[in-house]
Design an enzyme around this catalytic site. Structure first.
Site, PDB file in Angstrom:
ATOM      1  CG  ASN A   1      59.791  24.691  -3.842  1.00  0.00           C
ATOM      2  OD1 ASN A   1      59.338  25.621  -3.185  1.00  0.00           O
ATOM      3  ND2 ASN A   1      59.021  23.713  -4.324  1.00  0.00           N
TER       4      ASN A   1
ATOM      5  CG  ASP B   1      57.546  20.016 -11.751  1.00  0.00           C
ATOM      6  OD1 ASP B   1      56.315  20.230 -11.721  1.00  0.00           O
ATOM      7  OD2 ASP B   1      58.381  20.894 -12.054  1.00  0.00           O
TER       8      ASP B   1
ATOM      9  N   PRO C   1      51.522  14.126  -9.889  1.00  0.00           N
ATOM     10  CG  PRO C   1      49.671  13.909  -8.478  1.00  0.00           C
ATOM     11  CD  PRO C   1      51.119  13.536  -8.620  1.00  0.00           C
ATOM     12  CG  ASP C   2      50.331  19.938 -13.781  1.00  0.00           C
ATOM     13  OD1 ASP C   2      49.640  20.752 -13.131  1.00  0.00           O
ATOM     14  OD2 ASP C   2      51.238  20.287 -14.562  1.00  0.00           O
ATOM     15  CB  ILE C   3      47.724  20.223  -8.330  1.00  0.00           C
ATOM     16  CG1 ILE C   3      48.508  19.227  -7.474  1.00  0.00           C
ATOM     17  CG2 ILE C   3      46.467  20.689  -7.614  1.00  0.00           C
ATOM     18  CD1 ILE C   3      49.148  19.817  -6.244  1.00  0.00           C
ATOM     19  CB  ILE C   4      47.227  23.987 -11.796  1.00  0.00           C
ATOM     20  CG1 ILE C   4      46.334  25.206 -12.027  1.00  0.00           C
ATOM     21  CG2 ILE C   4      48.234  23.903 -12.915  1.00  0.00           C
ATOM     22  CD1 ILE C   4      45.863  25.840 -10.790  1.00  0.00           C
TER      23      ILE C   4
ATOM     24  CE  LYS D   1      51.438  23.317 -15.899  1.00  0.00           C
ATOM     25  NZ  LYS D   1      51.891  22.956 -14.558  1.00  0.00           N
TER      26      LYS D   1
HETATM   27  O1  PMT Z   1      55.860  31.382  -1.863  1.00  0.00           O
HETATM   28  P1  PMT Z   1      56.659  32.637  -2.162  1.00  0.00           P
HETATM   29  O2  PMT Z   1      58.021  32.591  -1.492  1.00  0.00           O
HETATM   30  O3  PMT Z   1      55.899  33.913  -1.879  1.00  0.00           O
HETATM   31  O4  PMT Z   1      56.966  32.639  -3.723  1.00  0.00           O
HETATM   32  C1  PMT Z   1      55.926  32.793  -4.615  1.00  0.00           C
HETATM   33  C2  PMT Z   1      56.017  31.802  -5.809  1.00  0.00           C
HETATM   34  C3  PMT Z   1      57.250  32.128  -6.623  1.00  0.00           C
HETATM   35  C4  PMT Z   1      56.107  30.361  -5.297  1.00  0.00           C
HETATM   36  C5  PMT Z   1      54.709  32.001  -6.659  1.00  0.00           C
HETATM   37  O5  PMT Z   1      54.606  33.342  -7.074  1.00  0.00           O
HETATM   38  C6  PMT Z   1      54.685  31.083  -7.878  1.00  0.00           C
HETATM   39  O6  PMT Z   1      55.169  31.404  -8.935  1.00  0.00           O
HETATM   40  N1  PMT Z   1      54.092  29.881  -7.703  1.00  0.00           N
HETATM   41  C7  PMT Z   1      54.121  28.816  -8.721  1.00  0.00           C
HETATM   42  C8  PMT Z   1      55.433  28.098  -8.636  1.00  0.00           C
HETATM   43  C9  PMT Z   1      55.561  26.965  -9.626  1.00  0.00           C
HETATM   44  O7  PMT Z   1      55.649  25.859  -9.223  1.00  0.00           O
HETATM   45  O8  PMT Z   1      55.507  27.319 -10.890  1.00  0.00           O
HETATM   46  P2  PMT Z   1      55.605  26.283 -12.137  1.00  0.00           P
HETATM   47  O9  PMT Z   1      55.812  27.168 -13.303  1.00  0.00           O
HETATM   48  O10 PMT Z   1      56.614  25.207 -11.851  1.00  0.00           O
HETATM   49  O11 PMT Z   1      54.174  25.613 -12.173  1.00  0.00           O
HETATM   50  C10 PMT Z   1      53.129  26.107 -13.013  1.00  0.00           C
HETATM   51  C11 PMT Z   1      51.801  25.933 -12.335  1.00  0.00           C
HETATM   52  O12 PMT Z   1      51.541  24.541 -12.178  1.00  0.00           O
HETATM   53  C12 PMT Z   1      51.688  26.549 -10.946  1.00  0.00           C
HETATM   54  O13 PMT Z   1      50.395  27.091 -10.815  1.00  0.00           O
HETATM   55  C13 PMT Z   1      51.874  25.357 -10.018  1.00  0.00           C
HETATM   56  O14 PMT Z   1      51.170  25.543  -8.778  1.00  0.00           O
HETATM   57  C14 PMT Z   1      51.246  24.246 -10.853  1.00  0.00           C
HETATM   58  N2  PMT Z   1      51.759  22.886 -10.594  1.00  0.00           N
HETATM   59  C15 PMT Z   1      53.037  22.552 -10.856  1.00  0.00           C
HETATM   60  C16 PMT Z   1      53.460  21.258 -10.684  1.00  0.00           C
HETATM   61  C17 PMT Z   1      52.559  20.292 -10.237  1.00  0.00           C
HETATM   62  N3  PMT Z   1      52.907  19.044 -10.049  1.00  0.00           N
HETATM   63  N4  PMT Z   1      51.291  20.642  -9.973  1.00  0.00           N
HETATM   64  C18 PMT Z   1      50.880  21.920 -10.157  1.00  0.00           C
HETATM   65  O15 PMT Z   1      49.726  22.249  -9.902  1.00  0.00           O
END
Ligand code: PMT
Length: 399
Positions: A211, A280, A306-309, A343
């Site tokens: 991405n 994802d 896996p969903d890390i967070i 989460k």
């Molecule tokens: O890196 P930049 O260009 O500065 O851009 C910043 C950003 C947009 C990447 C950042 O501000 C941001 O929003 N990061 C999270 C991006 C994301 O994957 O969001 P999500 O809504 O898909 O995921 C939700 C949360 O779950 C996030 O904390 C993500 O790190 C976490 N996650 C998601 C999928 C996964 N398999 N494991 C995770 O831990």
């Protein structure tokens, strides 16, 4: 030019070719009016001479734990008490291992055990030695005790190898020490792990899915924490950014690698922040060889990563205060609040990423949600925004 007047720095030098660079570092410290006392190990004395170091530092060089003369004047305990900072540069794999187990069988290790001053290490060693699991474990253990790392850098090494393990440049070490003395250090003792950047999921040896995350937001948060004295571990996906030498950076590529590193780090930190844009899904079967173009259509089978967070936030032991991000293009607040609950997070930072306005850009705005509250942080450059975010996180964490 920064003034380090009245700052007392013990510079420990261990055996390594990078020891010659420490002479320049001491010159920089002296030019900034710092007081410097050098402690030289026997191996280091094979690389640089006490006479040179005495001339550059303006003080006698300490070399032996059991030197009757030295014990009369500035013995090991006095030296440990005298220091405002103890810096070891270069810090060999050997001294890192010995500090990890608390050895005190030479002057330098004894000072490190006897001092209450902050200790900084500038590691320098062959890239293979640096990569070894035991060295990484030792460094993690030292970090968890509050010892701070400056570097190392990556690049060509004296032995001809290329990789991480080169000692940071004298100017970088000097800057890190100046930083320590000048910036408000109210987060000393706080340990934070942050994920940043994208992950890459391999399709075959030459292709991947990923991405547009640049890592800028996550790196800015890491810098903002480090600036206030926190001990920071930055787990970075593939990005084109550099982190300050006092940030412990671990580079990973895929979501699975990030997951493993994040889970190992999470239990050693007070605060965990998931800012990475983690894929994802990954490819179910990565091809061993480059896939040849043939059919008009092609289907890739994906399986869930896996969903890390979520895994960090559901830890039953040593769970850190856990903060996630939500990158949404619609229904931002609703989706973010859903992720906060689903989460099991302590806080979520929602950003509206519609129209390409956040990924890779220098500015962002965040809306923070936690169980009983919310706060909007208005549009700002990512560094300024990160500083505001750190203050908000610390306010919630301290509650
Ligand atoms: O890196 P930049 O260009 O500065 O851009 C910043 C950003 C947009 C990447 C950042 O501000 C941001 O929003 N990061 C999270 C991006 C994301 O994957 O969001 P999500 O809504 O898909 O995921 C939700 C949360 O779950 C996030 O904390 C993500 O790190 C976490 N996650 C998601 C999928 C996964 N398999 N494991 C995770 O831990």
């Amino acid at each position: 030019m920064i003034n380090l007047e009245n700052k007392r720095i013990v510079v420990g030098i261990t055996g390594g070719i990078a020891a010659y660079k420490t002479i320049e570092l001491i010159r920089l410290l002296r030019k900034a009016n710092a007081q410097v006392r050098v402690v030289l190990t026997p191996a280091a004395a094979e690389f640089v001479t006490p006479l040179t170091l005495q001339a550059i530092s303006g003080n006698a060089v300490a070399q032996s734990l059991l030197d009757p003369q030295a014990e009369l004047a500035m013995g090991h305990i006095e030296l440990a008490k005298w220091a405002d900072v103890v810096l070891i540069a270069p810090a060999s794999a050997d001294v890192i291992a010995r500090l990890t187990v608390g050895m005190a069988n030479d002057l330098l290790s004894t000072i490190c055990l006897a001092t209450s001053a902050p200790i900084f290490l500038a590691p320098a060693m062959n890239q293979q030695m640096y990569r070894q699991a035991i060295t990484q474990q030792n460094l993690t253990a030292l970090l968890s005790r509050g010892i701070q790392l400056i570097g190392p850098n990556s690049g060509e090494q004296a032995c001809g190898d290329v990789g991480a393990g080169r000692m940071s440049e004298p100017s970088e070490i000097f800057t890190a020490l100046c930083h320590h003395f000048t910036v408000q250090q109210d987060l000393l003792g706080i340990h934070v792990a942050i994920t940043a950047g994208p992950t890459r999921e391999a399709i075959d040896p030459v292709r991947y899915i990923s991405n547009h995350s640049s890592g800028k937001m996550g790196f800015a948060i890491a810098e903002a924490f480090a600036k206030r004295g926190a001990t920071v571990t930055l787990i970075a996906g593939p990005v084109n950014l550099t982190a300050s030498p006092n940030i412990h950076r671990i580079d990973v590529t895929s979501a699975q690698e990030m997951w493993q590193t994040a889970l190992e780090s999470a239990v050693k930190n007070h605060i965990f922040i998931g800012c990475a844009a983690v894929a994802d899904y990954r490819i179910a079967d990565i091809a061993d060889q480059k896939i040849k173009k043939s059919a008009e259509e092609m289907t890739l089978k994906l399986v869930k990563n896996p969903d890390i967070i979520a895994d960090v936030a559901h830890l039953t032991e040593k769970r850190p205060f856990t903060i996630g991000f939500a990158a949404e293009t619609q229904n931002v607040a609703d989706y973010a609040k859903d992720k906060l609950t689903r989460k099991n997070l302590d806080m979520i930072c929602a950003n509206d990423v519609s129209g390409g306005q956040v990924f890779g850009q220098d500015h962002n705005a965040l809306h923070l949600f936690w169980k009983n509250g919310e706060k909007a942080l208005p549009q700002a450059d990512k560094n300024t925004l990160a500083e505001a975010l750190v203050s908000e996180i610390m306010a919630r964490y301290r509650q």
